[in-house]
Design a protein around this motif. Structure first.
Motif, PDB file in Angstrom:
ATOM      1  N   UNK A 221       0.839  -1.205   0.000  1.00  0.00           N
ATOM      2  CA  UNK A 221       0.000   0.000   0.000  1.00  0.00           C
ATOM      3  C   UNK A 221       0.873   1.255   0.000  1.00  0.00           C
ATOM      4  N   UNK A 222       1.955   1.228   0.765  1.00  0.00           N
ATOM      5  CA  UNK A 222       2.891   2.363   0.760  1.00  0.00           C
ATOM      6  C   UNK A 222       3.489   2.567  -0.629  1.00  0.00           C
ATOM      7  N   UNK A 223       3.820   1.471  -1.305  1.00  0.00           N
ATOM      8  CA  UNK A 223       4.353   1.579  -2.669  1.00  0.00           C
ATOM      9  C   UNK A 223       3.316   2.184  -3.606  1.00  0.00           C
ATOM     10  N   UNK A 224       2.068   1.800  -3.448  1.00  0.00           N
ATOM     11  CA  UNK A 224       1.009   2.324  -4.311  1.00  0.00           C
ATOM     12  C   UNK A 224       0.794   3.817  -4.083  1.00  0.00           C
ATOM     13  N   UNK A 225       0.900   4.245  -2.836  1.00  0.00           N
ATOM     14  CA  UNK A 225       0.738   5.678  -2.555  1.00  0.00           C
ATOM     15  C   UNK A 225       1.904   6.490  -3.108  1.00  0.00           C
ATOM     16  N   UNK A 226       3.011   5.826  -3.415  1.00  0.00           N
ATOM     17  CA  UNK A 226       4.181   6.519  -3.957  1.00  0.00           C
ATOM     18  C   UNK A 226       4.178   6.650  -5.466  1.00  0.00           C
ATOM     19  N   UNK A 227       3.145   6.153  -6.145  1.00  0.00           N
ATOM     20  CA  UNK A 227       3.066   6.284  -7.610  1.00  0.00           C
ATOM     21  C   UNK A 227       2.803   7.743  -7.962  1.00  0.00           C
ATOM     22  N   UNK A 228       3.723   8.375  -8.710  1.00  0.00           N
ATOM     23  CA  UNK A 228       3.636   9.806  -8.982  1.00  0.00           C
ATOM     24  C   UNK A 228       2.400  10.173  -9.794  1.00  0.00           C
ATOM     25  N   UNK A 229       2.035   9.295 -10.730  1.00  0.00           N
ATOM     26  CA  UNK A 229       0.893   9.608 -11.593  1.00  0.00           C
ATOM     27  C   UNK A 229      -0.438   9.509 -10.857  1.00  0.00           C
ATOM     28  N   UNK A 230      -0.429   8.964  -9.642  1.00  0.00           N
ATOM     29  CA  UNK A 230      -1.655   8.770  -8.891  1.00  0.00           C
ATOM     30  C   UNK A 230      -2.383   7.516  -9.344  1.00  0.00           C
ATOM     31  N   UNK A 231      -3.397   7.126  -8.591  1.00  0.00           N
ATOM     32  CA  UNK A 231      -4.169   5.927  -8.893  1.00  0.00           C
ATOM     33  C   UNK A 231      -5.558   6.312  -9.368  1.00  0.00           C
ATOM     34  N   UNK A 232      -5.976   5.713 -10.463  1.00  0.00           N
ATOM     35  CA  UNK A 232      -7.301   5.996 -11.006  1.00  0.00           C
ATOM     36  C   UNK A 232      -8.375   5.205 -10.262  1.00  0.00           C
ATOM     37  N   UNK A 233      -8.083   3.975  -9.905  1.00  0.00           N
ATOM     38  CA  UNK A 233      -9.059   3.104  -9.269  1.00  0.00           C
ATOM     39  C   UNK A 233      -8.824   2.949  -7.782  1.00  0.00           C
ATOM     40  N   UNK A 234      -9.696   2.186  -7.127  1.00  0.00           N
ATOM     41  CA  UNK A 234      -9.562   1.931  -5.701  1.00  0.00           C
ATOM     42  C   UNK A 234      -8.720   0.673  -5.477  1.00  0.00           C
ATOM     43  N   UNK A 235      -8.285   0.490  -4.243  1.00  0.00           N
ATOM     44  CA  UNK A 235      -7.407  -0.628  -3.882  1.00  0.00           C
ATOM     45  C   UNK A 235      -8.141  -1.514  -2.885  1.00  0.00           C
ATOM     46  N   UNK A 236      -8.245  -2.800  -3.184  1.00  0.00           N
ATOM     47  CA  UNK A 236      -8.876  -3.776  -2.295  1.00  0.00           C
ATOM     48  C   UNK A 236      -7.753  -4.623  -1.690  1.00  0.00           C
ATOM     49  N   UNK A 237      -7.612  -4.559  -0.376  1.00  0.00           N
ATOM     50  CA  UNK A 237      -6.513  -5.253   0.310  1.00  0.00           C
ATOM     51  C   UNK A 237      -7.081  -6.406   1.119  1.00  0.00           C
ATOM     52  N   UNK A 238      -6.574  -7.602   0.867  1.00  0.00           N
ATOM     53  CA  UNK A 238      -6.956  -8.762   1.667  1.00  0.00           C
ATOM     54  C   UNK A 238      -6.072  -8.814   2.914  1.00  0.00           C
ATOM     55  N   UNK A 239      -6.688  -8.661   4.069  1.00  0.00           N
ATOM     56  CA  UNK A 239      -5.968  -8.701   5.337  1.00  0.00           C
ATOM     57  C   UNK A 239      -6.153 -10.059   6.002  1.00  0.00           C
ATOM     58  N   UNK A 240      -5.224 -10.403   6.875  1.00  0.00           N
ATOM     59  CA  UNK A 240      -5.305 -11.676   7.583  1.00  0.00           C
ATOM     60  C   UNK A 240      -5.737 -11.512   9.037  1.00  0.00           C
ATOM     61  N   UNK A 241      -5.472 -10.359   9.622  1.00  0.00           N
ATOM     62  CA  UNK A 241      -5.794 -10.133  11.030  1.00  0.00           C
ATOM     63  C   UNK A 241      -6.550  -8.824  11.179  1.00  0.00           C
TER      64      UNK A 241
END
Length: 652
Positions: A221-241
């Motif tokens: 997620x930190x890597x995704x927030x570092x994308x300079x062009x920004x993100x067009x879509x949303x991010x779905x994260x599968x968590x374990x805890x």
């Protein structure tokens, strides 16, 4: 100490070839020019002609080694042969360079190092055993638009990924699956898969333990927030805890939607244990193969009350409203008198997003019907086999659902003193439990002698959990769950109070059939929910029909796919899975009609509204599966007292 000139030159050449990608090509060009120039001088010296003519002949000898055959004179022939030999050597070097370049390019394509030039695609980061069912659900979701593009970025060889996907033997119905090898933690690899142009990004949990998997998800997620062009879509994260969820949301902000796999499955197991048959209904609703949730705006319904909205969709069942005036809050099972306003959207259960639309308002008749209230809750006796890391959360959910005087037996290999510490560390205050009493038993769930020490025939529900000690191995976990299930059912069948000896003698020639029959008799007396991780194990359990199973990886994949297609659905799932608010229930027909009464489904929906419920489907007495969002809602049919209805009801 002085370095010899020879070593210096060798080092400089080595650095030159290492740093500059076109060094080999430049060296070949320099060698060609040198050979032409030196050969031209030599020809000029032996022929006595013009220097320009000598350079031209030198080039022809380099380009075509057969041109020297017509030369005359010993000196000229020696020089031409020498130049032609050098030309053949240069040509061989050039072929080698071209061959290497082609091999490197093919190898790069084979290993998945080339850039993906796509827009509006779904990007999956990571690789796990859930990927197969996730790809299947996304392909079914894209079927109505002729297919889509799914890109998978994982730290595996591209060929290996493609072989694993090919082994699924599933028709992707026009959807293309593109695999690329790389790390989601490296920005260059993320750009390679057009991360900024994806309409949805799914971050899969790794096969490590829960904390390591969630830590890796956080770094992604930190890597995704570092994308300079920004993100067009949303991010779905599968968590374990569940405890790690707030940190990921804090880092990712509004773009992040989380699906906590363990928490979802734990809550579903409890709901399905208390209401048999709910597992199949959740599979139908979460999967894209049948009916699922959709949210859409219908301006023509503005000014309608919710009761009329319920009767306006022949091919869908309205379940809630997304209230524009309240910041887009989704209200499930709203009040009948709520008036739709401009900007409001309707939450429905439908087969696909293009298969439903409002129609003429249907005429219904409420008529006379049994006005029965829900029966009071009675104390229940439940057994947990195994220890999950979130077992404290499951206990709190049970505390909310069960009646006072209920017992929860906990049977696992964790020492009793250690259990208390783990529960306290998880935030559970055992002394604050009002409705349930904890009963601890220590033992191994795959050893028959240990299981026989339990009063297995007295439990209302038994939950076989994927034990924390083997959760990292899907095969090992499922083997334990299956062995425990068979042992418990066998012990229960031998303790059945009314066992017909003549029947067992009559079926002695078919020992397997009688064994299965005794298992099924035991399954009629108590409910067993097994936490199954692999779909292949699911088939083994379903063949004998001795357990109301929960297929956890399949259900988690379905939830991930649904939230990836529309992130708003996550709010709906969170409420329906929670112990407070609205929930999915199975209710008997006697709450809505008389035996053999002939009415249409719309009539039942209106009767359900008088109980503050939304009737979304039914299961007939002689059928095994429920029908969600039935067709022909306005067509009368005869119902029996053995039928049951699937409803969304308030948990108050």
């Amino acid at each position: 100490e002085d370095v010899p000139l020879k070593k210096r030159i060798a080092y400089m050449v080595d650095v030159f070839f290492s740093i500059y990608p076109y060094a080999k090509l430049l060296a070949l060009l320099f060698a060609t020019l040198f050979l032409i120039g030196f050969g031209g001088l030599a020809l000029y010296a032996v022929t006595g002609g013009s220097f320009a003519e000598a350079l031209w002949h030198s080039w022809t000898y380099v380009a075509d080694s057969g041109n020297h055959a017509e030369t005359e004179g010993t000196g000229q022939r020696i020089v031409s042969v020498s130049i032609s030999s050098g030309g053949m050597l240069i040509f061989a070097m050039m072929l080698g360079l071209v061959s290497d370049a082609i091999s490197e390019k093919v190898d790069s394509l084979r290993k998945g190092k080339s850039e993906v030039i796509e827009r509006n695609h779904i990007l999956i980061l990571g690789w796990s055993d859930k990927l197969g069912s996730l790809l299947k659900q996304l392909a079914i979701a894209n079927k109505s638009v002729g297919g889509g593009v799914i890109v998978v970025l994982a730290e595996k060889e591209k060929e290996e990924m493609e072989m694993d996907i090919a082994r699924l033997e599933f028709d992707f119905m026009g959807t293309s699956v593109i695999c690329r090898s790389g790390s989601p933690l490296i920005l260059a690899d993320l750009k390679k898969v057009s991360v900024s142009k994806a309409r949805a990004i799914i971050v899969l949990a790794s096969d490590e333990n829960a904390d390591q998997s969630d830590a890796r998800a956080l770094r992604v997620v930190l890597s995704l927030t570092g994308v300079k062009e920004g993100l067009r879509g949303h991010v779905v994260v599968e968590m374990s805890d569940l405890d790690n969820e707030p940190l990921v949301k804090l880092v990712g902000g509004e773009l992040i939607e989380t699906v906590v796999a363990h928490d979802v499955i734990g809550r579903l197991m409890i709901q399905c244990a208390l209401q048999p048959g709910l597992a199949q209904i959740w599979e139908d609703i979460l999967g894209f193969e049948n009916a699922e949730f959709y949210i859409k705006k219908w301006p023509e319904l503005n000014g309608f009350c919710f009761r009329d909205v319920l009767l306006s969709f022949p091919e869908a069942v309205p379940c809630g409203i997304k209230v524009a005036a309240d910041g887009g809050k989704i209200v499930i099972n709203p009040d009948d008198n709520y008036i739709l306003r401009d900007g409001d959207e309707v939450l429905v259960i439908a087969e696909d997003d293009d298969t439903y639309a409002p129609g003429p308002l249907q005429e219904v008749r409420k008529g006379f019907y049994p006005r029965k209230s829900d029966p009071p809750k009675f104390p229940e006796k439940i057994l947990f086999c195994g220890w999950r890391r979130d077992i404290d959360d499951m206990i709190m959910v049970l505390e909310a659902f069960l009646a006072p005087g209920s017992e929860l037996w906990m049977f696992n290999e964790v020492p009793e003193k250690e259990r208390e510490n783990k529960l306290i560390d998880g935030g559970l205050d055992v002394s604050a439990l009002v409705n349930i009493k904890l009963v601890h038993r220590e033992g191994n769930a795959v050893i028959r002698r240990h299981l026989e020490s339990l009063p297995l025939e007295t439990f209302d529900s038994i939950l076989i959990l994927a034990d924390e000690s083997v959760e990292d191995s899907v095969a090992h976990s499922d083997s334990r769950s299956l062995a425990t299930l068979l042992l418990i059912r066998d012990i229960q069948s031998r303790r059945l109070p009314c066992k017909d000896s003549s029947s067992s003698l009559r079926l002695s020639g078919f020992s397997h059939s009688s064994w299965i029959r005794e298992m099924q008799q035991a399954s009629d007396k108590s409910i067993i929910i097994s936490e199954i991780l692999d779909s292949r194990t699911r088939n083994l359990v379903s063949v004998s029909r001795i357990s109301d199973y929960v297929l956890s990886n399949e259900l988690v994949s379905m939830a991930l796919a649904m939230v990836a297609e529309d992130k708003q659905i996550n709010r709906v799932l969170e409420e329906l899975f929670a112990e407070e608010g609205n929930e999915m229930c199975i209710k008997p027909a006697e709450f809505y009609l008389y035996d053999q009464e002939e009415i249409c489904f719309y009539d039942i929906m209106i009767r359900g509204r008088l109980r503050r419920e939304i009737v979304i489907g039914y299961r007939l007495a002689d059928e095994d599966r429920a029908i969600i969002n039935p067709s022909g809602k306005s067509v009368p049919r005869k119902w029996s007292a053995g039928d049951v209805f699937v409803v969304i009801a308030s948990g108050d």
